[in-house]
Design a protein around this motif. Sequence first.
Motif, mmCIF file in Angstrom:
data_model
loop_
_atom_site.group_PDB
_atom_site.id
_atom_site.type_symbol
_atom_site.label_atom_id
_atom_site.label_comp_id
_atom_site.label_asym_id
_atom_site.label_seq_id
_atom_site.Cartn_x
_atom_site.Cartn_y
_atom_site.Cartn_z
ATOM 1 N N SER A 171 0.830 -1.199 0.000
ATOM 2 C CA SER A 171 0.000 0.000 0.000
ATOM 3 C C SER A 171 0.867 1.253 0.000
ATOM 4 C CB SER A 171 -0.940 -0.003 1.201
ATOM 5 O OG SER A 171 -1.862 -1.070 1.117
ATOM 6 N N LEU A 172 1.971 1.226 0.738
ATOM 7 C CA LEU A 172 2.896 2.361 0.729
ATOM 8 C C LEU A 172 3.524 2.540 -0.646
ATOM 9 C CD1 LEU A 172 4.628 1.833 4.195
ATOM 10 C CD2 LEU A 172 2.988 3.624 3.601
ATOM 11 N N VAL A 173 3.910 1.435 -1.284
ATOM 12 C CA VAL A 173 4.484 1.515 -2.633
ATOM 13 C C VAL A 173 3.462 2.094 -3.606
ATOM 14 C CG1 VAL A 173 5.277 0.118 -4.595
ATOM 15 C CG2 VAL A 173 6.201 -0.296 -2.306
ATOM 16 N N SER A 174 2.195 1.665 -3.473
ATOM 17 C CA SER A 174 1.163 2.153 -4.403
ATOM 18 C C SER A 174 0.939 3.652 -4.262
ATOM 19 C CB SER A 174 -0.154 1.404 -4.179
ATOM 20 O OG SER A 174 -0.819 1.828 -3.003
ATOM 21 N N ASP A 226 12.529 13.082 -0.435
ATOM 22 C CA ASP A 226 12.011 14.286 0.204
ATOM 23 C C ASP A 226 11.101 14.009 1.391
ATOM 24 O OD1 ASP A 226 13.243 16.108 -1.605
ATOM 25 O OD2 ASP A 226 11.756 15.541 -3.110
ATOM 26 N N MET A 227 11.062 12.766 1.853
ATOM 27 C CA MET A 227 10.233 12.453 3.008
ATOM 28 C C MET A 227 10.710 11.133 3.599
ATOM 29 S SD MET A 227 6.682 10.826 1.581
ATOM 30 C CE MET A 227 6.661 9.034 1.592
ATOM 31 N N SER A 228 10.222 10.835 4.798
ATOM 32 C CA SER A 228 10.520 9.545 5.414
ATOM 33 C C SER A 228 9.217 8.868 5.796
ATOM 34 C CB SER A 228 11.410 9.709 6.652
ATOM 35 O OG SER A 228 10.735 10.446 7.646
ATOM 36 N N ALA A 229 9.243 7.554 5.788
ATOM 37 C CA ALA A 229 8.077 6.775 6.198
ATOM 38 C C ALA A 229 8.518 5.736 7.207
ATOM 39 C CB ALA A 229 7.425 6.097 4.994
ATOM 40 N N THR A 230 7.736 5.561 8.254
ATOM 41 C CA THR A 230 8.006 4.506 9.224
ATOM 42 C C THR A 230 6.915 3.450 9.117
ATOM 43 O OG1 THR A 230 6.779 5.678 10.967
ATOM 44 C CG2 THR A 230 9.160 6.068 10.819
ATOM 45 N N VAL A 257 16.425 1.434 3.111
ATOM 46 C CA VAL A 257 15.675 0.958 4.271
ATOM 47 C C VAL A 257 16.619 0.786 5.450
ATOM 48 C CG1 VAL A 257 14.459 -1.044 5.212
ATOM 49 C CG2 VAL A 257 13.870 -0.206 2.938
ATOM 50 N N ASN A 258 16.166 1.196 6.626
ATOM 51 C CA ASN A 258 16.791 0.794 7.892
ATOM 52 C C ASN A 258 15.754 0.008 8.670
ATOM 53 O OD1 ASN A 258 17.953 3.602 7.136
ATOM 54 N ND2 ASN A 258 19.497 2.760 8.518
ATOM 55 N N ALA A 259 16.137 -1.126 9.248
ATOM 56 C CA ALA A 259 15.119 -1.948 9.915
ATOM 57 C C ALA A 259 15.717 -2.771 11.052
ATOM 58 C CB ALA A 259 14.457 -2.883 8.902
ATOM 59 N N ARG A 260 14.871 -3.033 12.037
ATOM 60 C CA ARG A 260 15.138 -4.054 13.046
ATOM 61 C C ARG A 260 13.980 -5.051 12.979
ATOM 62 N NH1 ARG A 260 19.232 -3.158 16.520
ATOM 63 N NH2 ARG A 260 19.295 -5.436 16.271
ATOM 64 N N VAL A 261 14.321 -6.314 12.777
ATOM 65 C CA VAL A 261 13.327 -7.388 12.674
ATOM 66 C C VAL A 261 13.654 -8.372 13.789
ATOM 67 C CG1 VAL A 261 12.291 -9.131 11.177
ATOM 68 C CG2 VAL A 261 13.246 -7.050 10.167
ATOM 69 N N VAL A 271 10.601 -0.349 10.859
ATOM 70 C CA VAL A 271 11.223 -0.090 9.563
ATOM 71 C C VAL A 271 11.186 1.399 9.255
ATOM 72 C CG1 VAL A 271 11.154 -0.620 7.094
ATOM 73 C CG2 VAL A 271 10.432 -2.352 8.764
ATOM 74 N N LEU A 272 12.291 1.931 8.745
ATOM 75 C CA LEU A 272 12.365 3.289 8.226
ATOM 76 C C LEU A 272 12.602 3.197 6.724
ATOM 77 C CD1 LEU A 272 12.521 6.363 8.796
ATOM 78 C CD2 LEU A 272 15.004 6.076 9.080
ATOM 79 N N LEU A 273 11.666 3.749 5.940
ATOM 80 C CA LEU A 273 11.786 3.780 4.490
ATOM 81 C C LEU A 273 12.192 5.194 4.089
ATOM 82 C CD1 LEU A 273 8.794 2.104 5.179
ATOM 83 C CD2 LEU A 273 9.508 1.221 2.959
#
Length: 369
Positions: A185-188, A224-228, A196-200, A218-220
Amino acid sequence: MEPLVVGLLGITHPHASARVRALREIEGVEVVAAADDDPRLQYFTDKYDMEPRDIDGVLEDGRINAVMVHSKSKDMVSHALRALAAGKSVVVEKPGGGTVDDLLKLAEAESLAAPGLVVQVGYNVRLAQSVTRAKGLIDAGTIGNVVSVSARGAALAGEHLTAHLNQPADMGGALWIIGCHMVDSLVSMFGIPESVNARVRKSAMLSDESSREDSAAVLLNYPDMSATFSFDSHDRLEWFESSGISVYGTAGMIEIGVLPQKLRVYVEKDRDGWSAGWTEWTQSYFTPPFARTDANKFSELPELENISNFRTEMRGWIDSIRTGASVVAPVTDALAVARIIDACYRSEQELGASVQVAQGVTPDAELTS
């Protein structure tokens, strides 16, 4: 209207019956046969009034011109390739395979397929009206320029123990098989992040080593913006009830709910037909639950109750086959989702280091910065 005749390869995924029922609501569409080596095939075909067959029996049937693939992840691409070679359009259950390499093979097969054949991946959360309406508002600039995004997804508590989320050939567990919906959904809405930075994580408090990841943060990173994106495998609410996306812009914000579908829009002044302040819209509540009965709560039985998003998805697939309309969930986006989640796993191996996300349909390079 030329009839479309559909067969299934694989019936054990719970989405199989949902798509059958959604397809049968569309004029001129028949669903006639299914193949699977699972002993529940006879139960499924009896209940949904179709013929049980083997794979060759589906693929060699000249009447069947479209196939739905609901097999184990490791077999999805091989089934899809055989269907395309037999001249049949396909929809492949998400995430479209078990690994990034699987999605690369599917993308290559799509590029080589005969003209007119449609390949769609079974992502339908992106088709929820709440998501598509929010995308329209974002694209129109109703909330100004997007500054940041916060998303959440979850698997229902207990689902982490199922075979469905622990298939040996899959590159991951709940984040890959369930979390992929929200990543898609974020990709769409926003496209593919640069990195990407992530801890799984696994938690001894929540589960033992018989299952895979318990949670992810996850940090995407976009130009010009960031998404968590936060995800966990132990949610006590109904599927997707706590899933959501909040979008923060320079002139307002949007809160998106998946099931029940809901939208809250805030604009600081009257804009594009939206009044200053909050406007709220809700499409549905859980009148029927997502899963039909307690016995079907997890993926061991192939039945769901709430099929609202499947209706939109299947109409999109059929429209693409009949009219050449754009594919509503293309392979290129599914490949992007696979690469993003693979990057999450690789980032965890480096304790959260930034991992670049490959673009395009060429084989991935191991990019880490």
